[in-house]
Scaffold this active site. Structure first.
Site, PDB file in Angstrom:
ATOM      1  CG  ASP A 132      -1.754   1.197   1.390  1.00 55.28           C
ATOM      2  OD1 ASP A 132      -2.465   1.535   0.434  1.00 55.28           O
ATOM      3  OD2 ASP A 132      -1.709   1.830   2.464  1.00 55.28           O
ATOM      4  CG  ASP A 160      -1.742   8.575   1.818  1.00 58.39           C
ATOM      5  OD1 ASP A 160      -0.940   8.818   2.740  1.00 58.39           O
ATOM      6  OD2 ASP A 160      -2.475   9.446   1.326  1.00 58.39           O
TER       7      ASP A 160
END
Length: 260
Positions: free
Chosen positions: A7, A9
């Site tokens: 991932d 952010d």
């Protein structure tokens, strides 16, 4: 040798702030030859823009081919089912570009699909058109279900918030591509070239990253660097009912525990 679906952010950076240890983690993956890919629910940016942001914010040299966005995955999903399909797009540059790259025809008339992501210029006219097309038989594809997005000054409505209006008015449920749906992560696993059981899905969000990783048959690692923090990780796990395979303080700790 395990691979990693990472991932962005909350895991690699927080908006415009680098997360400590992220660049070190990627450097160690490259040094030891672990395959990895960045998988993001963000549909607004092209992969090139995501790679540039990674370099500018996190200090990580990234290639566009190392990035898979929900826009790319949505376009590929449609193209695999109907090559050259006509699509009505509600979204920003990343989604429009992905549709073109996948050989889809972007149109406002008689689309086969309505594909929707984040659109900061969403309007009643776009809502009306989307509902009309869906009621006329177009399939509805949603890049990602995120209701809120972190940003300057707090949280802002995401693609899922716009989808709520379209779903209510059209009375149609969308095909969801991004996390926690396994569709995006399944495509990421295919890019890694590994069995799902040998891939780690890494992120800070239990309801998207970890739930999606479990649905895709991957191993999952929650890092306490974003939405989940050391202070309330146990509470979040209890509330969500989602249990990761590993809980790590940061990415360097994850490397030590998953690659050794």
């Amino acid at each position: 040798m395990p691979g990693f679906i990472i991932d962005l952010d909350g895991t690699m950076y927080a908006g415009t702030r680098p997360i400590p240890g992220a660049a070190e983690f990627i450097g160690r993956l490259k040094q030891e030859g672990h395959p990895f890919i960045y998988a993001t629910n963000n549909s607004s940016k092209r992969p090139e823009q995501v790679a540039e942001h990674l370099h500018a914010v996190a200090g990580v040299e990234a290639c566009p081919t190392e990035v898979l966005t929900s826009a790319q995955a949505a376009a590929r999903y449609i193209a695999d089912r109907q090559p050259g399909a006509r699509v009505f797009v509600i979204g920003e540059d990343g989604l429009v570009h992905a549709a073109g790259e996948a050989g889809l025809i972007v149109t406002e008339e008689r689309p086969d699909f309505v594909v929707q992501g984040i659109d900061r210029r969403f309007s009643y006219a776009k809502l009306e058109a989307a509902v009309r097309h869906i009621k006329s038989g177009a399939a509805y594809v949603l890049t990602n279900p995120d209701h809120l997005l972190p940003g300057e000054g707090g949280f802002h409505p995401g693609a899922g918030a716009l989808a709520a209006a379209i779903r209510t008015a059209s009375e149609a449920e969308p095909i969801v591509i991004g996390k926690p749906s396994p569709i995006l992560l399944g495509m990421a696993v295919a890019r890694l070239g590994l069995p799902a059981s040998e891939a780690w899905v890494v992120g800070d969000n239990l309801r998207t990253d970890i739930a999606g990783g479990r649905a895709a048959g991957c191993r999952t690692a929650l890092v306490l660097t974003g939405l989940a923090t050391p202070d309330h990780a146990d509470e979040l796990i209890a509330r969500s009912g989602v249990q990761p395979d590993l809980i790590c303080r940061d990415l360097p700790e994850l490397f030590d525990r998953s690659c050794r």
